[in-house]
Design an enzyme around this catalytic site. Structure first.
Site, PDB file in Angstrom:
ATOM      1  N   GLU A 210       0.846  -1.193   0.000  1.00 29.00           N
ATOM      2  CA  GLU A 210       0.000   0.000   0.000  1.00 29.00           C
ATOM      3  C   GLU A 210       0.884   1.246   0.000  1.00 29.00           C
ATOM      4  O   GLU A 210       1.856   1.318   0.748  1.00 29.00           O
ATOM      5  CB  GLU A 210      -0.865  -0.044   1.255  1.00 29.00           C
ATOM      6  CG  GLU A 210      -1.684   1.172   1.517  1.00 29.00           C
ATOM      7  CD  GLU A 210      -2.462   1.068   2.828  1.00 29.00           C
ATOM      8  OE1 GLU A 210      -3.324   1.919   3.038  1.00 29.00           O
ATOM      9  OE2 GLU A 210      -2.221   0.143   3.618  1.00 29.00           O
TER      10      GLU A 210
ATOM     11  N   LYS B  42      -9.352   1.649  -3.013  1.00 29.66           N
ATOM     12  CA  LYS B  42      -9.812   1.102  -1.739  1.00 29.66           C
ATOM     13  C   LYS B  42     -11.197   1.634  -1.392  1.00 29.66           C
ATOM     14  O   LYS B  42     -11.474   2.821  -1.539  1.00 29.66           O
ATOM     15  CB  LYS B  42      -8.813   1.464  -0.638  1.00 29.66           C
ATOM     16  CG  LYS B  42      -9.161   0.864   0.712  1.00 29.66           C
ATOM     17  CD  LYS B  42      -8.087   1.143   1.737  1.00 29.66           C
ATOM     18  CE  LYS B  42      -8.476   0.541   3.086  1.00 29.66           C
ATOM     19  NZ  LYS B  42      -7.442   0.774   4.093  1.00 29.66           N
TER      20      LYS B  42
ATOM     21  N   CYS C 110      -5.310  -3.037   3.387  1.00 32.09           N
ATOM     22  CA  CYS C 110      -5.710  -2.965   4.791  1.00 32.09           C
ATOM     23  C   CYS C 110      -5.566  -1.567   5.353  1.00 32.09           C
ATOM     24  O   CYS C 110      -4.939  -0.729   4.822  1.00 32.09           O
ATOM     25  CB  CYS C 110      -4.928  -3.953   5.628  1.00 32.09           C
ATOM     26  SG  CYS C 110      -3.176  -3.621   5.719  1.00 32.09           S
TER      27      CYS C 110
END
Length: 178
Positions: free
Chosen positions: A63, A122, A178
């Site tokens: 990420e 996301k 995440c």
């Protein structure tokens, strides 16, 4: 406990075809230094070296591996990564902030390589880390957190179609940031 045990016995996925070699590359860039302007070039070099050293047909970077908006990254750097992955018949999934057409920005992933370029944004954002809840905008001035007010991606995004990986057909990759 019984419910957890029972759900653990459930087959939630089904294998198709031979296993695919995947490389997860982590640059170990400290979060406190990630957005320091003087570290930018070394971050790019670290990830280039990790991609070059892998032999897997699918390489996945973390990420926001690139701590700048994707459109601000030198096009030659991205082309070099794409050419490298194409030369080995594979794809790279690169985490980077993405600028939307409406002015918002997204915590996203872009694919580079033999498959067509695709993007995932996301959907489920973390309060105060990726977005500021209404009424708390003042906190941005206090904490100085870069890229802390992302927009949420569309809920109905399809898995990325990485069809050409290792000569196999119809490989779909669902992204989970995440």
């Amino acid at each position: 406990l019984a419910l957890g045990w029972g759900l653990g016995k459930q087959a939630w996925t089904q294998a198709t075809g031979a296993p695919l070699k995947v490389a997860l590359a982590q640059g170990n860039v400290p979060q406190s230094l990630k957005f320091e302007p003087g570290r930018y070039q070394s971050t790019l070099a670290t990830y280039r070296k990790l991609v070059e050293s892998s032999t897997a047909p699918l390489v996945i970077l973390p990420e926001t591996a690139i701590p700048r908006f994707l459109h601000e990254v030198d096009a030659r750097y991205l082309e070099d990564l794409q050419d490298l992955m194409r030369s080995r018949g594979g794809d790279l999934l690169l985490g980077a902030p993405l600028r939307g057409s409406g002015g918002g920005y997204y915590n996203g992933v872009v694919s580079l390589g033999v498959s067509r370029t695709q993007v995932y944004s996301k959907t489920h954002l973390v309060p105060f880390g990726e977005f500021i809840p209404p009424g708390f905008g003042w906190i941005l001035g206090v904490l100085h957190i870069p890229l802390s007010d992302f927009s949420s991606g569309l809920a109905a995004q399809r898995p990325l179609a990485l069809l050409a990986l290792a000569g196999r057909a119809d490989i779909r990759v669902a992204i989970n940031i995440c």
